[in-house]
Design an enzyme around this catalytic site. Sequence first.
Site, PDB file in Angstrom:
ATOM      1  N   TRP A  21      57.347 -48.536  17.952  1.00 14.64           N
ATOM      2  CA  TRP A  21      57.948 -47.306  18.466  1.00 14.64           C
ATOM      3  C   TRP A  21      57.026 -46.563  19.441  1.00 14.64           C
ATOM      4  O   TRP A  21      57.384 -46.267  20.578  1.00 14.64           O
ATOM      5  CB  TRP A  21      58.328 -46.405  17.289  1.00 14.64           C
ATOM      6  N   TYR A  53      62.502 -47.428  23.374  1.00 13.44           N
ATOM      7  CA  TYR A  53      61.058 -47.304  23.163  1.00 13.44           C
ATOM      8  C   TYR A  53      60.308 -47.602  24.469  1.00 13.44           C
ATOM      9  O   TYR A  53      60.640 -48.527  25.191  1.00 13.44           O
ATOM     10  CB  TYR A  53      60.576 -48.260  22.076  1.00 13.44           C
TER      11      TYR A  53
END
Length: 343
Positions: A21, A53
């Site tokens: 992430w 992301y």
Amino acid sequence: MEYRKLGASGLSVSALTYGNWLTHSADAAENARQCVAEALDAGITSFDTADVYGRPDYGAAERVLGQALSGVRRASIEIFTKVCLPTGTGPNDKGLSRKHITDSCHASLRNLGTDYIDLYQAHRFDEETPLEETMTAFADLVRQGKVLYLGVSEWRADQIEAAAALAKELRVPLISNQAQYSLLWRVIEPEIVPTSSRLGLGQIAFSPLAQGTLTGKYRPEQQPPAESRATSSLGSTFVGRYLGGPVLSAVQRLRPIADELGLTLAQLAVAWVLQNPAVSSAIIGASRPGQIRENAVAAGHTLDAETMARIDAVLIDDMYGDLAERDPAKVAAPFDVMPAWKS
């Protein structure tokens, strides 16, 4: 490494999933390669990412992960990615419409350098698109062989129930819910877990360390360490809710329990998440390979009932009560919604 079935499906996943992430970007490709190599060495076979992301360079995290996994036997790993959150400024660059799902899936396949996605997850629920449109678009991707299994992330129990009914009707495998879950954030326990378990969905737990809070690196009445997540503009948005004195003091009171077990605080926190039988895998991130080696110890480490009770007791504060958030209404709540005791 321990391996578990994802929900009631036949898909086996590693008890720890490596997620990227906040850690994979185009300018950190070499470090990402080292972290992925370390994850593979630790027996981790499951890798989680999302099309959003790496923003504003949308798709960057997928591309970096794909490059890091290049050369790895495809059948030996499971790749998870997600769709829903905005990946551009156009009116169709977000949500769960047929168009955005189809466009995003094709983009993710290109970014990851693969022919198929093992688990394609709806990153959030889309209130503006009929659920039948969403599930039919997902079903088409499954039938085309571009997606093997379906999942959701941070959906309410009633939304999961409706999606599962459509998935059954369409005869496609909806097998997981990716949810925030940790010692400090237990909002899935009252409703999400019972509903998911009844419907055959396993939980993929993200933020098992409560954005690093449960590592013990944040101390009461001390400034966060330099270059920690709490000092970054994006990371502080998420970890900020945990930085109140009562929580940080409680985390330090967990340290003797971890010490008795020969574990670090981070290992204890991850092991706690994996004790829940509804959890198929816990996502760990890493900014350096050593963090993966450390957290991998938690997989397969069983905490007995007495230890679990002692951990719970630590989180009961005489003044503030239960420091763990359990309100099911907080599922997918904005990160600025914080209980008063955290301020």
